[in-house]
Design an enzyme around this catalytic site. Structure first.
Site, PDB file in Angstrom:
ATOM      1  N   ASN A   7       8.604  -0.154 -17.555  1.00 32.50           N
ATOM      2  CA  ASN A   7       8.071   1.104 -18.095  1.00 32.50           C
ATOM      3  C   ASN A   7       8.745   2.353 -17.497  1.00 32.50           C
ATOM      4  O   ASN A   7       8.143   3.403 -17.402  1.00 32.50           O
ATOM      5  CB  ASN A   7       6.537   1.145 -17.986  1.00 32.50           C
ATOM      6  CG  ASN A   7       6.038   1.255 -16.563  1.00 32.50           C
ATOM      7  OD1 ASN A   7       6.798   1.071 -15.618  1.00 32.50           O
ATOM      8  ND2 ASN A   7       4.770   1.559 -16.401  1.00 32.50           N
ATOM      9  N   GLU A  18       2.898   6.867  -0.274  1.00 37.33           N
ATOM     10  CA  GLU A  18       4.094   6.375  -0.965  1.00 37.33           C
ATOM     11  C   GLU A  18       5.347   7.118  -0.498  1.00 37.33           C
ATOM     12  O   GLU A  18       6.412   6.516  -0.357  1.00 37.33           O
ATOM     13  CB  GLU A  18       3.915   6.513  -2.478  1.00 37.33           C
ATOM     14  CG  GLU A  18       2.864   5.549  -3.022  1.00 37.33           C
ATOM     15  CD  GLU A  18       2.678   5.634  -4.527  1.00 37.33           C
ATOM     16  OE1 GLU A  18       1.848   4.868  -5.040  1.00 37.33           O
ATOM     17  OE2 GLU A  18       3.349   6.464  -5.192  1.00 37.33           O
ATOM     18  N   HIS A  56       7.740   5.236 -12.135  1.00 38.67           N
ATOM     19  CA  HIS A  56       6.470   5.189 -11.405  1.00 38.67           C
ATOM     20  C   HIS A  56       6.200   6.587 -10.861  1.00 38.67           C
ATOM     21  O   HIS A  56       7.136   7.296 -10.484  1.00 38.67           O
ATOM     22  CB  HIS A  56       6.558   4.199 -10.228  1.00 38.67           C
ATOM     23  CG  HIS A  56       5.403   4.352  -9.270  1.00 38.67           C
ATOM     24  ND1 HIS A  56       4.194   3.753  -9.483  1.00 38.67           N
ATOM     25  CD2 HIS A  56       5.274   5.093  -8.143  1.00 38.67           C
ATOM     26  CE1 HIS A  56       3.367   4.114  -8.509  1.00 38.67           C
ATOM     27  NE2 HIS A  56       3.998   4.927  -7.679  1.00 38.67           N
ATOM     28  N   LYS A  99      12.707   3.142 -12.406  1.00 42.67           N
ATOM     29  CA  LYS A  99      12.694   1.684 -12.275  1.00 42.67           C
ATOM     30  C   LYS A  99      14.007   1.066 -12.777  1.00 42.67           C
ATOM     31  O   LYS A  99      14.808   1.743 -13.444  1.00 42.67           O
ATOM     32  CB  LYS A  99      11.479   1.130 -13.029  1.00 42.67           C
ATOM     33  CG  LYS A  99      10.140   1.611 -12.439  1.00 42.67           C
ATOM     34  CD  LYS A  99       8.954   0.889 -13.080  1.00 42.67           C
ATOM     35  CE  LYS A  99       7.638   1.386 -12.487  1.00 42.67           C
ATOM     36  NZ  LYS A  99       6.480   0.577 -12.989  1.00 42.67           N
ATOM     37  N   TYR A 112       3.559  -2.099  -3.589  1.00 40.85           N
ATOM     38  CA  TYR A 112       2.511  -2.347  -4.574  1.00 40.85           C
ATOM     39  C   TYR A 112       1.357  -3.172  -4.008  1.00 40.85           C
ATOM     40  O   TYR A 112       0.629  -3.826  -4.777  1.00 40.85           O
ATOM     41  CB  TYR A 112       3.105  -3.046  -5.795  1.00 40.85           C
ATOM     42  CG  TYR A 112       3.848  -2.117  -6.742  1.00 40.85           C
ATOM     43  CD1 TYR A 112       3.183  -1.064  -7.382  1.00 40.85           C
ATOM     44  CD2 TYR A 112       5.196  -2.302  -7.032  1.00 40.85           C
ATOM     45  CE1 TYR A 112       3.848  -0.224  -8.265  1.00 40.85           C
ATOM     46  CE2 TYR A 112       5.864  -1.461  -7.917  1.00 40.85           C
ATOM     47  CZ  TYR A 112       5.182  -0.430  -8.533  1.00 40.85           C
ATOM     48  OH  TYR A 112       5.838   0.393  -9.422  1.00 40.85           O
TER      49      TYR A 112
HETATM   50  P1  CMP Z   1       3.229   1.666 -11.973  1.00 41.02           P
HETATM   51  O1  CMP Z   1       2.781   3.057 -12.206  1.00 41.02           O
HETATM   52  O2  CMP Z   1       4.539   1.474 -11.293  1.00 41.02           O
HETATM   53  O3  CMP Z   1       2.099   0.894 -11.118  1.00 41.02           O
HETATM   54  C1  CMP Z   1       1.869  -0.486 -11.236  1.00 41.02           C
HETATM   55  C2  CMP Z   1       2.654  -1.125 -12.339  1.00 41.02           C
HETATM   56  O4  CMP Z   1       2.201  -2.391 -12.751  1.00 41.02           O
HETATM   57  C3  CMP Z   1       2.568  -0.264 -13.570  1.00 41.02           C
HETATM   58  O5  CMP Z   1       3.298   0.916 -13.381  1.00 41.02           O
HETATM   59  C4  CMP Z   1       3.102  -1.236 -14.631  1.00 41.02           C
HETATM   60  O6  CMP Z   1       4.521  -1.203 -14.719  1.00 41.02           O
HETATM   61  C5  CMP Z   1       2.710  -2.612 -14.069  1.00 41.02           C
HETATM   62  N1  CMP Z   1       1.705  -3.276 -14.876  1.00 41.02           N
HETATM   63  C6  CMP Z   1       1.856  -4.437 -15.533  1.00 41.02           C
HETATM   64  N2  CMP Z   1       0.735  -4.786 -16.162  1.00 41.02           N
HETATM   65  C7  CMP Z   1      -0.180  -3.825 -15.916  1.00 41.02           C
HETATM   66  C8  CMP Z   1      -1.540  -3.613 -16.310  1.00 41.02           C
HETATM   67  N3  CMP Z   1      -2.190  -4.479 -17.090  1.00 41.02           N
HETATM   68  N4  CMP Z   1      -2.158  -2.492 -15.871  1.00 41.02           N
HETATM   69  C9  CMP Z   1      -1.527  -1.611 -15.074  1.00 41.02           C
HETATM   70  N5  CMP Z   1      -0.234  -1.767 -14.657  1.00 41.02           N
HETATM   71  C10 CMP Z   1       0.433  -2.857 -15.093  1.00 41.02           C
END
Ligand code: CMP
Length: 141
Positions: A113, A127, A116, A10, A50
């Site tokens: 974070n 994906e 992904h 990311k 997403y």
């Molecule tokens: P990712 O695995 O990329 O998939 C969805 C993303 O939404 C997740 O990582 C997080 O970066 C983001 N996100 C933000 N808030 C939440 C939440 N409460 N629960 C899950 N994903 C979240």
């Protein structure tokens, strides 16, 4: 079984210049990089990727974050690749991520974070197809 999974480094981790460190973690765990490209996602790209989260309260922030800078997108291939990649990444929320995982080491918040990874075989297939044509993938299994 040998699987493929989609991984995204990311914008936060790209900005920290840890692409190489993250690739090294994948390779040391036996996950081979079989396709890769850097991309600046458009809002449309990120919303489409997403789409399953469209109704979630965090959707707008997530999309805004994912288009805030370039991402590195790759297909990882290896034995049990989907689960293995998720283990290397650690919990979605870096505050809950185990020591030694990517999110523990490189992530700042649940949105920023670092990485992904696909969560299941069906989503991995979708994906991967979202970002790569079959011809772009150089299978090494
Ligand atoms: P990712 O695995 O990329 O998939 C969805 C993303 O939404 C997740 O990582 C997080 O970066 C983001 N996100 C933000 N808030 C939440 C939440 N409460 N629960 C899950 N994903 C979240």
């Amino acid at each position: 079984a040998v699987e493929r999974t989609l991984s995204i480094i990311k914008p936060d981790a790209v900005a920290k210049d840890v692409i190489g460190e993250i690739y090294s973690r994948f390779e040391k765990a036996g996950l081979k990089i079989v396709a890769a490209r850097m991309a600046q996602l458009s809002r449309e790209d990120a919303e489409g990727f997403y789409a399953v989260h469209k109704e979630r309260p965090f959707f707008n922030d997530l999309v805004g974050f994912m288009i805030s800078g370039p991402v590195m997108v790759q297909v990882l291939e290896g034995e049990d690749a989907i689960r293995k990649n998720r283990e290397i990444m650690g919990a979605t929320n870096p505050k809950e991520a185990a020591a030694g995982t990517l999110r523990h080491d490189y992530a700042e918040s649940i949105d920023a974070n670092a990485v992904h990874g696909s969560d299941a075989p069906e989503t991995a297939k979708q994906e991967i197809e979202y970002f790569f044509k079959a011809d772009d993938i150089c299978s090494r299994s």
